[in-house]
Design a protein around this motif. Structure first.
Motif, mmCIF file in Angstrom:
data_model
loop_
_atom_site.group_PDB
_atom_site.id
_atom_site.type_symbol
_atom_site.label_atom_id
_atom_site.label_comp_id
_atom_site.label_asym_id
_atom_site.label_seq_id
_atom_site.Cartn_x
_atom_site.Cartn_y
_atom_site.Cartn_z
ATOM 1 N N LEU A 1 0.800 -1.226 0.000
ATOM 2 C CA LEU A 1 0.000 0.000 0.000
ATOM 3 C C LEU A 1 0.836 1.282 0.000
ATOM 4 O O LEU A 1 0.487 2.237 -0.679
ATOM 5 C CB LEU A 1 -0.940 0.017 1.202
ATOM 6 C CG LEU A 1 -2.165 -0.860 1.103
ATOM 7 C CD1 LEU A 1 -2.989 -0.747 2.370
ATOM 8 C CD2 LEU A 1 -3.000 -0.484 -0.095
ATOM 9 N N VAL A 2 1.912 1.306 0.755
ATOM 10 C CA VAL A 2 2.693 2.542 0.886
ATOM 11 C C VAL A 2 3.267 3.002 -0.452
ATOM 12 O O VAL A 2 3.102 4.165 -0.829
ATOM 13 C CB VAL A 2 3.776 2.398 1.974
ATOM 14 C CG1 VAL A 2 4.766 3.538 1.930
ATOM 15 C CG2 VAL A 2 3.129 2.319 3.338
ATOM 16 N N PRO A 3 3.932 2.142 -1.230
ATOM 17 C CA PRO A 3 4.417 2.624 -2.533
ATOM 18 C C PRO A 3 3.303 3.030 -3.484
ATOM 19 O O PRO A 3 3.451 3.994 -4.245
ATOM 20 C CB PRO A 3 5.206 1.439 -3.094
ATOM 21 C CG PRO A 3 5.566 0.628 -1.920
ATOM 22 C CD PRO A 3 4.446 0.807 -0.946
ATOM 23 N N LEU A 4 2.176 2.319 -3.450
ATOM 24 C CA LEU A 4 1.064 2.683 -4.337
ATOM 25 C C LEU A 4 0.468 4.037 -3.967
ATOM 26 O O LEU A 4 0.171 4.852 -4.849
ATOM 27 C CB LEU A 4 -0.016 1.601 -4.296
ATOM 28 C CG LEU A 4 0.339 0.280 -4.960
ATOM 29 C CD1 LEU A 4 -0.790 -0.716 -4.780
ATOM 30 C CD2 LEU A 4 0.652 0.478 -6.425
ATOM 31 N N ILE A 5 0.300 4.282 -2.680
ATOM 32 C CA ILE A 5 -0.223 5.571 -2.239
ATOM 33 C C ILE A 5 0.762 6.691 -2.570
ATOM 34 O O ILE A 5 0.378 7.762 -3.032
ATOM 35 C CB ILE A 5 -0.538 5.535 -0.735
ATOM 36 C CG1 ILE A 5 -1.718 4.595 -0.475
ATOM 37 C CG2 ILE A 5 -0.826 6.926 -0.185
ATOM 38 C CD1 ILE A 5 -1.967 4.301 0.983
ATOM 39 N N SER A 6 2.037 6.420 -2.380
ATOM 40 C CA SER A 6 3.066 7.414 -2.676
ATOM 41 C C SER A 6 3.099 7.741 -4.168
ATOM 42 O O SER A 6 3.170 8.904 -4.562
ATOM 43 C CB SER A 6 4.427 6.898 -2.219
ATOM 44 O OG SER A 6 5.431 7.806 -2.551
ATOM 45 N N LEU A 7 3.053 6.723 -4.994
ATOM 46 C CA LEU A 7 3.065 6.944 -6.443
ATOM 47 C C LEU A 7 1.812 7.687 -6.890
ATOM 48 O O LEU A 7 1.887 8.594 -7.731
ATOM 49 C CB LEU A 7 3.167 5.594 -7.163
ATOM 50 C CG LEU A 7 3.268 5.639 -8.679
ATOM 51 C CD1 LEU A 7 4.541 6.375 -9.097
ATOM 52 C CD2 LEU A 7 3.260 4.242 -9.240
ATOM 53 N N GLY A 8 0.682 7.338 -6.315
ATOM 54 C CA GLY A 8 -0.549 8.057 -6.642
ATOM 55 C C GLY A 8 -0.477 9.526 -6.254
ATOM 56 O O GLY A 8 -0.923 10.399 -6.998
ATOM 57 N N GLY A 9 0.112 9.808 -5.091
ATOM 58 C CA GLY A 9 0.276 11.199 -4.677
ATOM 59 C C GLY A 9 1.206 11.976 -5.583
ATOM 60 O O GLY A 9 0.964 13.148 -5.887
ATOM 61 N N LEU A 10 2.277 11.340 -6.031
ATOM 62 C CA LEU A 10 3.206 12.013 -6.944
ATOM 63 C C LEU A 10 2.570 12.280 -8.308
ATOM 64 O O LEU A 10 2.746 13.346 -8.888
ATOM 65 C CB LEU A 10 4.474 11.175 -7.118
ATOM 66 C CG LEU A 10 5.427 11.177 -5.945
ATOM 67 C CD1 LEU A 10 6.559 10.197 -6.183
ATOM 68 C CD2 LEU A 10 5.985 12.572 -5.710
ATOM 69 N N ILE A 11 1.836 11.306 -8.804
ATOM 70 C CA ILE A 11 1.161 11.501 -10.096
ATOM 71 C C ILE A 11 0.105 12.595 -9.987
ATOM 72 O O ILE A 11 -0.018 13.446 -10.870
ATOM 73 C CB ILE A 11 0.554 10.169 -10.586
ATOM 74 C CG1 ILE A 11 1.676 9.201 -10.957
ATOM 75 C CG2 ILE A 11 -0.382 10.386 -11.762
ATOM 76 C CD1 ILE A 11 1.219 7.801 -11.262
#
Length: 83
Positions: free
Chosen positions: A29-39
């Motif tokens: 979850l953490v990398p997916l949430i982080s990537l979503g926030g960056l995008i």
């Protein structure tokens, strides 16, 4: 009353909130949430690369989140070895 207790024991332990936030779940979850926030930050903010230094920016926290994951893993393993 006693029979209700036996039925609850037969079903097994209920899922606690900490089981939902287990280490494998957080690892995904953490990398997916982080990537979503960056995008999201890249598509919405005008000064995307430079705006990541402001604490009011979502991008700042999206970059901070992956740093927290190894810290959480280390603390989890440390507490696991203490038991």
């Amino acid at each position: 009353m006693v029979q209700a207790g036996r039925e609850a024991e037969a079903r097994g332990p209920a899922a606690s909130p900490t089981m939902l936030l287990s280490l494998p779940t957080l690892t995904v979850l953490v990398p997916l949430i982080s990537l979503g926030g960056l995008i999201y930050s890249a598509s919405v903010e005008d000064d995307f690369p430079h705006g990541c230094t402001s604490t009011s920016s979502l991008c700042f926290y999206s970059l901070l989140l992956p740093v927290l994951l190894p810290v959480c893993v280390i603390l989890y393993l440390w507490t696991w070895t203490q038991n």
